[in-house]
Design a protein around this motif. Structure first.
Motif, short mmCIF file in Angstrom:
data_model
loop_
_atom_site.label_atom_id
_atom_site.label_comp_id
_atom_site.label_asym_id
_atom_site.label_seq_id
_atom_site.Cartn_x
_atom_site.Cartn_y
_atom_site.Cartn_z
N HIS A 177 3.38 2.65 -3.74
CA HIS A 177 3.25 3.22 -5.08
C HIS A 177 3.53 4.71 -5.21
CE1 HIS A 177 -0.67 4.93 -4.07
NE2 HIS A 177 -1.01 3.76 -3.57
N GLY A 178 3.70 5.45 -4.16
CA GLY A 178 3.98 6.87 -4.29
C GLY A 178 2.73 7.71 -4.14
N ASN A 179 2.79 8.95 -4.57
CA ASN A 179 1.70 9.89 -4.27
C ASN A 179 0.64 10.03 -5.37
OD1 ASN A 179 3.31 11.23 -6.05
ND2 ASN A 179 3.20 13.19 -5.04
N SER A 180 0.66 9.14 -6.35
CA SER A 180 -0.39 9.16 -7.36
C SER A 180 -0.74 7.73 -7.75
CB SER A 180 0.05 9.95 -8.59
OG SER A 180 1.07 9.26 -9.27
N GLY A 181 -1.90 7.59 -8.36
CA GLY A 181 -2.31 6.27 -8.81
C GLY A 181 -2.85 5.41 -7.69
#
Length: 133
Positions: free
Chosen positions: A90-94
């Motif tokens: 999901h990447g670096n947030s959430g």
């Protein structure tokens, strides 16, 4: 008389050097702050509990599961055998839960979807940082 004409030039040169030194010092302070705060600037984890996630997962197709050993949400397509597996980070947030709706697209194509969770994100314990991701 030539000594007096060089004094304003020296004054300008000294002021220019002092100004550049001040700019360099300000730049180094900003760099030091960003280095010290990089974890907070780069990673924006959102947390939730396992029971909350399981409640949301109840709407997923049969065969979907929370793989706590591998820290992932696994959704199986309704067909008996999947064509393959898509692993989604999901990447670096959430958190991974935010992307559960992606399963519909991959299931129509016949793929299993694995939504991996990073340390410190979602239900997973730990601190987000480069070595752990």
């Amino acid at each position: 008389m030539p000594e007096f004409s060089s004094t304003p030039t020296k004054l300008i040169k000294n002021r220019l050097i002092a100004g550049l030194a001040l700019l360099l010092a300000a730049y180094l302070l900003v760099c030091a702050y960003m280095y010290a705060q990089q974890g907070q600037l780069m990673y924006r984890p959102q947390r939730h509990t396992v029971p909350a996630l399981l409640a949301v997962m109840s709407d997923l197709p049969a065969g979907s599961m929370l793989d706590t050993e591998r820290h992932a949400i696994v959704t199986e397509p309704p067909q008996s055998a999947s064509r393959g597996t898509v692993i989604f980070y999901h990447g670096n947030s959430g958190h991974a839960w935010k992307y559960l709706h992606y399963y519909r697209h991959f299931h129509t194509l016949g793929y299993r979807l694995v939504l991996a969770e990073y340390p410190g994100f979602g239900w997973r314990d730990g601190q987000p940082n480069e070595p752990h991701i």
